[in-house]
Design a protein around this motif. Structure first.
Motif, short mmCIF file in Angstrom:
data_model
loop_
_atom_site.label_atom_id
_atom_site.label_comp_id
_atom_site.label_asym_id
_atom_site.label_seq_id
_atom_site.Cartn_x
_atom_site.Cartn_y
_atom_site.Cartn_z
N VAL A 165 0.82 -1.22 0.00
CA VAL A 165 0.00 0.00 0.00
C VAL A 165 0.86 1.27 0.00
CG1 VAL A 165 -1.70 1.30 1.36
CG2 VAL A 165 -1.93 -1.16 1.11
N ALA A 166 1.97 1.24 0.75
CA ALA A 166 2.79 2.46 0.89
C ALA A 166 4.28 2.12 0.81
CB ALA A 166 2.47 3.14 2.22
N PRO A 167 4.75 1.72 -0.38
CA PRO A 167 6.16 1.33 -0.51
C PRO A 167 7.15 2.48 -0.30
CG PRO A 167 5.11 1.42 -2.67
CD PRO A 167 4.03 1.60 -1.63
N GLU A 210 -2.38 9.53 2.66
CA GLU A 210 -3.49 8.57 2.56
C GLU A 210 -3.01 7.13 2.50
OE1 GLU A 210 -6.79 9.21 2.77
OE2 GLU A 210 -6.21 11.28 3.21
N ASP A 211 -1.84 6.89 1.90
CA ASP A 211 -1.31 5.53 1.81
C ASP A 211 -0.99 4.96 3.19
OD1 ASP A 211 -1.52 5.61 -0.95
OD2 ASP A 211 0.56 6.21 -1.23
N ILE A 212 -0.46 5.80 4.08
CA ILE A 212 -0.17 5.33 5.44
C ILE A 212 -1.47 4.99 6.17
CG2 ILE A 212 0.83 5.90 7.69
CD1 ILE A 212 2.79 7.74 6.21
N LEU A 213 -2.47 5.84 6.00
CA LEU A 213 -3.76 5.56 6.63
C LEU A 213 -4.35 4.26 6.12
CD1 LEU A 213 -5.30 9.16 6.56
CD2 LEU A 213 -4.15 8.01 8.47
N GLU A 214 -4.19 3.99 4.84
CA GLU A 214 -4.65 2.72 4.26
C GLU A 214 -3.88 1.54 4.84
OE1 GLU A 214 -7.10 1.53 1.94
OE2 GLU A 214 -7.88 3.44 2.63
N ALA A 215 -2.57 1.70 5.01
CA ALA A 215 -1.75 0.63 5.59
C ALA A 215 -2.18 0.33 7.01
CB ALA A 215 -0.27 1.02 5.55
N VAL A 216 -2.44 1.37 7.81
CA VAL A 216 -2.90 1.19 9.19
C VAL A 216 -4.23 0.45 9.19
CG1 VAL A 216 -3.70 2.38 11.26
CG2 VAL A 216 -1.64 3.19 10.08
N LYS A 217 -5.13 0.89 8.33
CA LYS A 217 -6.48 0.30 8.27
C LYS A 217 -6.46 -1.15 7.80
CE LYS A 217 -9.50 1.48 5.03
NZ LYS A 217 -10.36 2.34 4.22
N ASN A 218 -5.56 -1.49 6.90
CA ASN A 218 -5.55 -2.82 6.30
C ASN A 218 -4.58 -3.80 6.93
OD1 ASN A 218 -7.50 -2.63 4.04
ND2 ASN A 218 -6.18 -0.93 3.46
N CYS A 219 -3.82 -3.37 7.93
CA CYS A 219 -2.90 -4.29 8.61
C CYS A 219 -3.72 -5.38 9.32
CB CYS A 219 -2.05 -3.53 9.62
SG CYS A 219 -0.94 -4.59 10.57
N PRO A 220 -3.53 -6.64 8.93
CA PRO A 220 -4.36 -7.70 9.52
C PRO A 220 -4.10 -7.93 11.01
CG PRO A 220 -2.64 -8.65 8.15
CD PRO A 220 -2.58 -7.16 7.95
N LYS A 221 -2.95 -7.53 11.51
CA LYS A 221 -2.62 -7.72 12.93
C LYS A 221 -2.77 -6.44 13.75
CE LYS A 221 -1.08 -12.02 12.99
NZ LYS A 221 -1.47 -13.00 13.97
#
Length: 65
Positions: free
Chosen positions: A23-25, A48-59
Motif C-alpha cells: 500500500v505504501a512502498p 493517505e497511503d499510510i492511513l490505508e496501511a494502518v487500516k488494512n494491517c491484519p494484525k
C-alpha cells in the motif's frame, strides 16, 4: 510548532505479511533482517497511503506515535 506524528510498527505482532509495503512502498520496507522498517520522511501526516496501511494491517500492529 506542531508535533508531527510518526507511524510505528509493533514488531512483536507483525507477521511480515507485506500489506503495508504493497500500500505504501515509499514508507515501509523489509530490512535485511526480515523485519518491516519505516523509511525516513519529512512528514507522514496527511499521507493517505499510510492511513490505508494502518487500516488494512491484519494484525493491527501499525500505530501513530
Amino acid at each position: 510548532m506542531s508535533i508531527q506524528k510518526t507511524p510505528v510498527i509493533d514488531l512483536g505482532c507483525c507477521n511480515q505479511c507485506g500489506v503495508c509495503i504493497d500500500v505504501a512502498p515509499h514508507v515501509f520496507k523489509i530490512n535485511d533482517a526480515g523485519y518491516v522498517d519505516i523509511l525516513s520522511l519529512d512528514s507522514y501526516e496527511d499521507d493517505e497511503d499510510i492511513l490505508e496501511a494502518v487500516k488494512n494491517c491484519p494484525k493491527d500492529c501499525i500505530s501513530w506515535e
